[in-house]
Design a protein around this motif. Structure first.
Motif, PDB file in Angstrom:
ATOM      1  N   SER A 116      38.939 -49.776   0.616  1.00  0.00           N
ATOM      2  CA  SER A 116      39.344 -49.408  -0.745  1.00  0.00           C
ATOM      3  C   SER A 116      40.855 -49.460  -0.902  1.00  0.00           C
ATOM      4  O   SER A 116      41.373 -49.911  -1.932  1.00  0.00           O
ATOM      5  CB  SER A 116      38.836 -48.011  -1.093  1.00  0.00           C
ATOM      6  OG  SER A 116      37.452 -47.955  -1.031  1.00  0.00           O
ATOM      7  N   PHE A 117      41.578 -49.005   0.101  1.00  0.00           N
ATOM      8  CA  PHE A 117      43.033 -49.043   0.079  1.00  0.00           C
ATOM      9  C   PHE A 117      43.535 -50.484   0.010  1.00  0.00           C
ATOM     10  O   PHE A 117      44.469 -50.799  -0.750  1.00  0.00           O
ATOM     11  CB  PHE A 117      43.594 -48.323   1.306  1.00  0.00           C
ATOM     12  CG  PHE A 117      45.085 -48.289   1.381  1.00  0.00           C
ATOM     13  CD1 PHE A 117      45.823 -47.586   0.445  1.00  0.00           C
ATOM     14  CD2 PHE A 117      45.757 -48.961   2.386  1.00  0.00           C
ATOM     15  CE1 PHE A 117      47.208 -47.561   0.511  1.00  0.00           C
ATOM     16  CE2 PHE A 117      47.132 -48.937   2.466  1.00  0.00           C
ATOM     17  CZ  PHE A 117      47.858 -48.237   1.518  1.00  0.00           C
ATOM     18  N   ALA A 133      41.608 -47.922   9.683  1.00  0.00           N
ATOM     19  CA  ALA A 133      40.155 -47.903   9.551  1.00  0.00           C
ATOM     20  C   ALA A 133      39.511 -46.988  10.582  1.00  0.00           C
ATOM     21  O   ALA A 133      38.509 -46.329  10.306  1.00  0.00           O
ATOM     22  CB  ALA A 133      39.595 -49.318   9.687  1.00  0.00           C
ATOM     23  N   PHE A 162      40.784 -43.130   9.321  1.00  0.00           N
ATOM     24  CA  PHE A 162      40.322 -42.630   8.031  1.00  0.00           C
ATOM     25  C   PHE A 162      38.935 -43.119   7.643  1.00  0.00           C
ATOM     26  O   PHE A 162      38.314 -42.556   6.753  1.00  0.00           O
ATOM     27  CB  PHE A 162      41.315 -43.008   6.931  1.00  0.00           C
ATOM     28  CG  PHE A 162      42.650 -42.359   7.105  1.00  0.00           C
ATOM     29  CD1 PHE A 162      42.818 -41.007   6.873  1.00  0.00           C
ATOM     30  CD2 PHE A 162      43.742 -43.110   7.511  1.00  0.00           C
ATOM     31  CE1 PHE A 162      44.051 -40.409   7.036  1.00  0.00           C
ATOM     32  CE2 PHE A 162      44.981 -42.518   7.676  1.00  0.00           C
ATOM     33  CZ  PHE A 162      45.137 -41.167   7.433  1.00  0.00           C
ATOM     34  N   GLY A 163      38.467 -44.186   8.236  1.00  0.00           N
ATOM     35  CA  GLY A 163      37.139 -44.715   7.918  1.00  0.00           C
ATOM     36  C   GLY A 163      37.219 -46.131   7.382  1.00  0.00           C
ATOM     37  O   GLY A 163      38.236 -46.547   6.817  1.00  0.00           O
ATOM     38  N   ARG A 164      36.131 -46.858   7.533  1.00  0.00           N
ATOM     39  CA  ARG A 164      36.089 -48.251   7.110  1.00  0.00           C
ATOM     40  C   ARG A 164      36.166 -48.377   5.586  1.00  0.00           C
ATOM     41  O   ARG A 164      36.896 -49.189   5.054  1.00  0.00           O
ATOM     42  CB  ARG A 164      34.809 -48.934   7.603  1.00  0.00           C
ATOM     43  CG  ARG A 164      34.577 -48.841   9.097  1.00  0.00           C
ATOM     44  CD  ARG A 164      35.477 -49.778   9.862  1.00  0.00           C
ATOM     45  NE  ARG A 164      35.020 -49.974  11.217  1.00  0.00           N
ATOM     46  CZ  ARG A 164      35.611 -49.480  12.280  1.00  0.00           C
ATOM     47  NH1 ARG A 164      36.670 -48.724  12.147  1.00  0.00           N
ATOM     48  NH2 ARG A 164      35.153 -49.727  13.471  1.00  0.00           N
ATOM     49  N   PHE A 165      35.370 -47.576   4.888  1.00  0.00           N
ATOM     50  CA  PHE A 165      35.341 -47.657   3.429  1.00  0.00           C
ATOM     51  C   PHE A 165      36.688 -47.286   2.817  1.00  0.00           C
ATOM     52  O   PHE A 165      37.152 -47.935   1.876  1.00  0.00           O
ATOM     53  CB  PHE A 165      34.243 -46.754   2.870  1.00  0.00           C
ATOM     54  CG  PHE A 165      34.182 -46.756   1.374  1.00  0.00           C
ATOM     55  CD1 PHE A 165      33.676 -47.848   0.696  1.00  0.00           C
ATOM     56  CD2 PHE A 165      34.650 -45.676   0.649  1.00  0.00           C
ATOM     57  CE1 PHE A 165      33.637 -47.861  -0.689  1.00  0.00           C
ATOM     58  CE2 PHE A 165      34.611 -45.674  -0.733  1.00  0.00           C
ATOM     59  CZ  PHE A 165      34.108 -46.770  -1.405  1.00  0.00           C
ATOM     60  N   GLU A 166      37.330 -46.268   3.352  1.00  0.00           N
ATOM     61  CA  GLU A 166      38.618 -45.833   2.821  1.00  0.00           C
ATOM     62  C   GLU A 166      39.680 -46.911   3.032  1.00  0.00           C
ATOM     63  O   GLU A 166      40.479 -47.188   2.137  1.00  0.00           O
ATOM     64  CB  GLU A 166      39.052 -44.518   3.463  1.00  0.00           C
ATOM     65  CG  GLU A 166      38.250 -43.319   3.025  1.00  0.00           C
ATOM     66  CD  GLU A 166      36.914 -43.171   3.754  1.00  0.00           C
ATOM     67  OE1 GLU A 166      36.613 -43.995   4.652  1.00  0.00           O
ATOM     68  OE2 GLU A 166      36.181 -42.238   3.415  1.00  0.00           O
ATOM     69  N   ALA A 167      39.688 -47.520   4.195  1.00  0.00           N
ATOM     70  CA  ALA A 167      40.648 -48.583   4.475  1.00  0.00           C
ATOM     71  C   ALA A 167      40.381 -49.800   3.590  1.00  0.00           C
ATOM     72  O   ALA A 167      41.320 -50.425   3.071  1.00  0.00           O
ATOM     73  CB  ALA A 167      40.592 -48.973   5.947  1.00  0.00           C
TER      74      ALA A 167
END
Length: 102
Positions: A15-16, A5, A8-13
């Motif tokens: 979503s993953f 997170a 790569f970012g909170r939203f990307e983590a």
């Protein structure tokens, strides 16, 4: 998951984790033997644990220290309800479908 997170970012983590969580559920529903179900449980657990960690990170990022204990318990409220309504819902699904969906 917190390191992912941060990089790569909170939203990307998030979503993953949702993707891994859903893949685990699909594998569980489609499993025909114990080995497949065990591998599905790994995906499910990784996604669920990642989501719980990211929820706490989000709470820590958006709340001040005074209210953090209160706000960190809010994501756990649905678990209080599912204890009593989970099995009746599963029973009604099993009446009209198979055990995989129930």
């Amino acid at each position: 998951m917190s390191k992912i997170a941060d990089v790569f970012g909170r939203f990307e983590a998030f979503s993953f984790c949702v993707f891994i969580f859903v893949i685990g559920y699909i594998q569980q529903a489609a499993s025909n033997n114990v080995k497949t179900y065990a591998s599905a449980q790994i995906f499910y657990s990784a996604g669920a644990t990642g989501l719980q960690i990211l929820q706490q990170i989000f709470v820590a990022d958006t709340s001040d220290l005074l209210n953090r204990a209160l706000f960190s318990t809010i994501p756990d409220i649905p678990f209080l309800i599912t204890v009593w309504i989970g099995s009746p819902i599963a029973q009604s699904i099993i009446k009209h479908s198979t055990w995989r969906w129930g």
